[in-house]
Each structure stands twice: as structure tokens, then as C-alpha cells.
Design a protein around this motif. Structure first.
Motif, short mmCIF file in Angstrom:
data_model
loop_
_atom_site.label_atom_id
_atom_site.label_comp_id
_atom_site.label_asym_id
_atom_site.label_seq_id
_atom_site.Cartn_x
_atom_site.Cartn_y
_atom_site.Cartn_z
N THR A 197 -4.27 -32.23 31.90
CA THR A 197 -5.41 -31.31 31.34
C THR A 197 -5.87 -30.55 32.42
O THR A 197 -5.62 -30.84 33.53
N HIS A 205 -0.83 -29.70 23.45
CA HIS A 205 -1.35 -30.91 23.84
C HIS A 205 -2.68 -30.65 24.95
O HIS A 205 -3.57 -31.52 24.95
N ALA A 215 -3.80 -36.06 28.80
CA ALA A 215 -3.61 -36.13 27.26
C ALA A 215 -2.35 -36.65 26.89
O ALA A 215 -1.10 -36.35 27.31
N ARG A 239 -7.35 -38.36 25.27
CA ARG A 239 -7.63 -37.93 26.41
C ARG A 239 -8.24 -39.06 27.40
O ARG A 239 -8.87 -39.85 26.97
N SER A 273 -7.99 -29.95 21.99
CA SER A 273 -8.56 -31.08 22.30
C SER A 273 -8.93 -31.86 20.93
O SER A 273 -9.00 -33.17 21.15
N LYS A 283 -6.40 -36.49 35.20
CA LYS A 283 -6.80 -36.14 33.91
C LYS A 283 -5.49 -35.68 32.95
O LYS A 283 -4.95 -34.88 33.39
N ARG A 340 -6.67 -35.44 19.89
CA ARG A 340 -6.07 -35.74 20.89
C ARG A 340 -6.52 -37.18 21.81
O ARG A 340 -7.84 -37.09 21.95
#
Length: 164
Positions: free
Chosen positions: A113, A47, A102, A56, A51, A100, A54
Motif C-alpha cells: 500500500t 486492492h 492490504a 490492512r 480501502s 504496509k 479491505r
């Protein structure tokens, strides 16, 4: 020329078979440890690292419990905003922090991430490397390989927690 007795040759042959068997079994244990470390790590790492497809964005930590923290999720792309997502408490430091993240598909769980998230996802592999180093050193008598595996596992774990 001295002739060896038949029983002595059989005993030496049996001892060789036992040594080979020990090496094969312990090598299988090392392979099993490393494979399980990769398997467990990949559950989270996929995950973080892959990317495509996904969701985000960023999460603002609003509240923390014993094991998890929650907060709103604001996407950076075409994803939908969520009023509440959950992250493991060990990857956050304080409420109000923006991370940050996901989103794991089909859930409201998120993972960090960036480099810190990637390294944290591979921490189980670091532990497996440390355990494999013990088997390599003690059982297989491979000290250089053991040091390499142990130092790689320790470096991975230290780097993961240093970046969090």
C-alpha cells in the motif's frame, strides 16, 4: 480548366479511404493497448487504492523463494492476524523488512500500500503507454502525443521502482 479523368478521381478517392481506414485501425490499436493496460493494472490497484472493507496491516518478510516472499500479517484494524501471507518478490528488498500491505479478498496474497504500492500497481499501464507511443509516432505520425505518452509511461515505471 483541366478536367480530371474519372479513373483518376476514383483512385484518389480510394487512396483517401485507405488513409482514413489506417488512421481508424491504428487509433483502435492505441485504444486497445491503453484499455488493456488499465484493465490489468486495476486488478491490483483496486486492492491498494480502495480501502473500504479491505484488510490492512503490516507484513514482516520471513522467507523468500524465486518469485514470492512469505511472512506473518499483523492487522491494523478489525481484521484477523494471519501466520503466513504471500507477496511478490519484486516489491521486497530483504528478509526482516516490514511492509504496509492490504490483503486481497478471499486469498492469503497481499499487495503493498502507500505511494509505492499504487505506482507499482499501475506499472502495466506505464508499459501500455510506452507501446502506444510507438504506434502514435510510427503509425499515426503524432510525435507530440507519442512523446507525451512515452514520457508519462517511462516516468510512471521509473517512479514505481524508485519508491520500492
Amino acid at each position: 480548366m483541366v478536367k480530371r479523368s474519372r479513373s483518376r478521381r476514383m483512385a484518389e478517392s480510394a487512396w483517401g479511404v485507405l488513409l482514413v481506414g489506417k488512421a481508424v485501425i491504428l487509433s483502435a490499436v492505441v485504444a486497445l493497448l491503453l484499455a488493456s493496460g488499465v484493465w490489468v493494472s486495476w486488478g491490483t490497484a483496486q486492492h491498494v487504492m480502495l480501502s473500504k472493507g479491505r484488510e490492512r496491516g503490516t507484513m514482516t518478510v520471513a522467507a523468500c523463494g524465486d518469485k514470492t516472499c512469505t511472512g506473518p500479517f499483523v492487522p491494523t484494524g478489525p481484521a484477523t492476524a494471519r501466520p503466513r501471507v504471500t507477496i511478490t518478490r519484486s516489491v521486497t528488498h530483504r528478509t526482516g523488512e516490514k511492509l504496509k500491505v492490504a490483503v486481497e479478498p478471499g486469498t492469503d496474497d497481499v499487495v503493498r500500500t502507500g505511494w509505492s504500492g499504487v505506482l507499482y500497481a499501475w506499472v502495466p499501464l506505464g508499459g501500455a503507454l510506452l507501446l502506444a507511443a510507438l504506434v502514435l509516432a510510427g503509425g499515426l505520425r503524432m510525435p507530440r502525443s507519442a512523446w507525451t505518452a512515452g514520457l508519462a509511461g517511462a516516468a510512471l515505471m521509473v517512479a514505481a521502482f524508485a519508491l520500492l
